[in-house]
Design a protein around this motif. Structure first.
Motif, PDB file in Angstrom:
ATOM      1  N   ASN A  32       0.746  -1.015  -0.029  1.00  0.00           N
ATOM      2  CA  ASN A  32      -0.010  -0.058   0.142  1.00  0.00           C
ATOM      3  C   ASN A  32       1.004   1.081   0.016  1.00  0.00           C
ATOM      4  N   TYR A  34       1.365   5.769  -0.297  1.00  0.00           N
ATOM      5  CA  TYR A  34       0.601   6.965   0.215  1.00  0.00           C
ATOM      6  C   TYR A  34       1.656   7.957  -0.341  1.00  0.00           C
ATOM      7  N   TYR A  36       1.657  12.081   1.189  1.00  0.00           N
ATOM      8  CA  TYR A  36       1.167  13.127   2.054  1.00  0.00           C
ATOM      9  C   TYR A  36       1.978  14.481   1.662  1.00  0.00           C
ATOM     10  N   LEU A  44       0.596  16.232   8.537  1.00  0.00           N
ATOM     11  CA  LEU A  44       0.455  15.796   7.245  1.00  0.00           C
ATOM     12  C   LEU A  44      -0.949  15.701   6.776  1.00  0.00           C
ATOM     13  N   LEU A  46      -2.972  13.545   3.995  1.00  0.00           N
ATOM     14  CA  LEU A  46      -3.173  12.498   2.937  1.00  0.00           C
ATOM     15  C   LEU A  46      -3.748  13.175   1.751  1.00  0.00           C
ATOM     16  N   TYR A  49      -3.774   7.407  -1.828  1.00  0.00           N
ATOM     17  CA  TYR A  49      -3.381   6.149  -1.668  1.00  0.00           C
ATOM     18  C   TYR A  49      -3.547   5.195  -2.550  1.00  0.00           C
ATOM     19  N   VAL A  51      -3.543   0.952  -3.324  1.00  0.00           N
ATOM     20  CA  VAL A  51      -3.724  -0.642  -2.799  1.00  0.00           C
ATOM     21  C   VAL A  51      -3.063  -1.598  -3.859  1.00  0.00           C
ATOM     22  N   ARG A  94       3.131   1.059   3.718  1.00  0.00           N
ATOM     23  CA  ARG A  94       2.649   0.599   4.814  1.00  0.00           C
ATOM     24  C   ARG A  94       2.792  -0.979   5.086  1.00  0.00           C
ATOM     25  N   SER A  97       0.268  -1.802   9.709  1.00  0.00           N
ATOM     26  CA  SER A  97      -0.338  -0.709  10.122  1.00  0.00           C
ATOM     27  C   SER A  97       0.669   0.142  10.316  1.00  0.00           C
ATOM     28  N   LYS A  98       1.902   0.121  10.221  1.00  0.00           N
ATOM     29  CA  LYS A  98       2.981   1.361  10.353  1.00  0.00           C
ATOM     30  C   LYS A  98       3.106   1.976   8.915  1.00  0.00           C
ATOM     31  N   LEU A  99       3.537   2.966   8.778  1.00  0.00           N
ATOM     32  CA  LEU A  99       4.011   3.703   7.544  1.00  0.00           C
ATOM     33  C   LEU A  99       5.405   3.861   7.612  1.00  0.00           C
ATOM     34  N   PHE A 101       8.401   5.954   5.619  1.00  0.00           N
ATOM     35  CA  PHE A 101       8.584   7.258   4.820  1.00  0.00           C
ATOM     36  C   PHE A 101       9.536   7.255   3.980  1.00  0.00           C
ATOM     37  N   GLY A 102       9.439   7.910   2.893  1.00  0.00           N
ATOM     38  CA  GLY A 102      10.802   8.287   2.072  1.00  0.00           C
ATOM     39  C   GLY A 102      11.383   9.644   2.825  1.00  0.00           C
TER      40      GLY A 102
ATOM     41  N   GLN B  33      -0.624   5.592  16.598  1.00  0.00           N
ATOM     42  CA  GLN B  33       0.897   5.683  16.505  1.00  0.00           C
ATOM     43  C   GLN B  33       1.489   6.832  16.828  1.00  0.00           C
ATOM     44  N   TYR B  35       5.079   9.138  15.768  1.00  0.00           N
ATOM     45  CA  TYR B  35       6.241   9.120  14.831  1.00  0.00           C
ATOM     46  C   TYR B  35       7.060  10.565  15.227  1.00  0.00           C
TER      47      TYR B  35
END
Lengths: 110, 112
Positions: A32, A34, A36, A44, A46, A49, A51, A94, A97-99, A101-102, B33, B35
C-alpha cells in the motif's frame, strides 16, 4: 530489507509548470503506497493512496493527480502548478499498520 | 481533516528532563501511533498502541492510551539533545484500514 526512494529532494518550479515526483519501494511486493503533503510547521495531509497497480484513491480535491504504473512505483503529478502546491511531499508504504516514509521532496512554487 | 491534535505545540526542556506530550482524537480507533520527524526529513515510526492496550514501552519511550477520553500521551524519559524533533500522533480509524490521520505535531527542543 525494504527501502523507499523518493526524488528529487528539492524542487523549485514556476507557477503553471508541470510536476512529476517519483517514489519507488524495494524489498516488498504489492505494498500500500501513500502520498502526503506537509505545509510548513504543520501536520500531514493525506493526498492519495494506492492498494495496487492502477488503483488510486484521492482524499482531497486538488490540482494534483497520482498514478501507479508498476507495483512498486507511485508518481505524483500536476499539469499546472499553483502557488498553494508548495510544501513538503512525502511518500510512504505500509506494513503491519505502520507507515515507512521516504526522505521527502521540498517543493517551492514561485 | 486531521483526527488527532497534539498538545503542547512546542516544548523546550533541559537535557536529562522528561518530555510529555499529549494527543486527543475524535472517533473510535484501531490503533494510535507516534512518529518522529527531524527537520526536513521523513517521519520515523516510534511506537504503536492498539485500542485494547493501555500502556506500552519502548526504550525511553512510554505511551499511554485512554480510549474513554480519546487521548494518548508520549513520555520521553531522560531526554537527550538528539531527541530534538517534531513528534506526531497518528490514528487508524475503526472504519478504515488503509489510512492514518496525523495531528499537527509537538516540536520538542532539548537544550544541552
Amino acid at each position: 530489507s525494504q527501502t523507499i526512494h523518493q526524488w528529487p529532494a528539492t524542487l523549485v518550479q514556476p507557477v503553471g509548470s508541470p510536476l512529476s515526483l517519483e517514489c519507488t519501494v524495494e524489498g516488498t511486493s504489492n505494498p500500500n503506497l501513500y502520498w502526503y503533503r506537509q505545509a510548513a510547521g504543520r501536520g500531514l495531509q493525506l493526498l492519495f493512496y494506492s492498494v495496487g497497480i492502477g488503483q488510486i484513491s484521492s482524499e482531497v480535491p486538488q490540482n494534483l493527480s497520482a498514478s501507479r504504473p508498476q507495483d512498486r512505483q507511485f508518481i505524483l503529478s500536476s499539469k499546472k502548478l499553483l502557488l498553494s502546491d508548495s510544501g513538503f511531499y512525502l511518500c510512504a508504504w505500509r506494513e503491519a499498520s505502520k507507515l515507512f516514509f521516504g526522505s521527502g521532496t521540498q517543493l517551492s512554487v514561485l | 481533516s486531521q483526527q488527532g491534535e497534539e498538545d503542547p505545540q512546542a516544548l523546550s526542556i533541559q537535557e536529562g528532563e522528561n518530555a510529555t506530550m499529549n494527543c486527543s482524537y475524535k472517533t473510535s480507533i484501531n490503533n494510535l501511533q507516534w512518529y518522529r520527524q527531524n527537520s526536513g526529513r521523513g517521519l520515523v515510526h516510534l511506537i504503536l498502541i492498539r485500542s485494547n492496550e493501555r500502556e506500552k514501552h519502548s526504550g525511553r519511550l512510554r505511551v499511554t492510551l485512554d480510549t474513554s477520553k480519546k487521548s494518548s500521551s508520549l513520555l520521553i524519559t531522560a531526554s537527550r539533545a538528539a531527541d530534538t524533533a517534531s513528534y506526531f500522533c497518528a490514528t487508524e480509524l475503526l472504519s478504515n484500514d488503509y489510512k492514518l490521520s496525523f495531528g499537527a505535531g509537538t516540536t520538542v527542543t532539548v537544550r544541552a
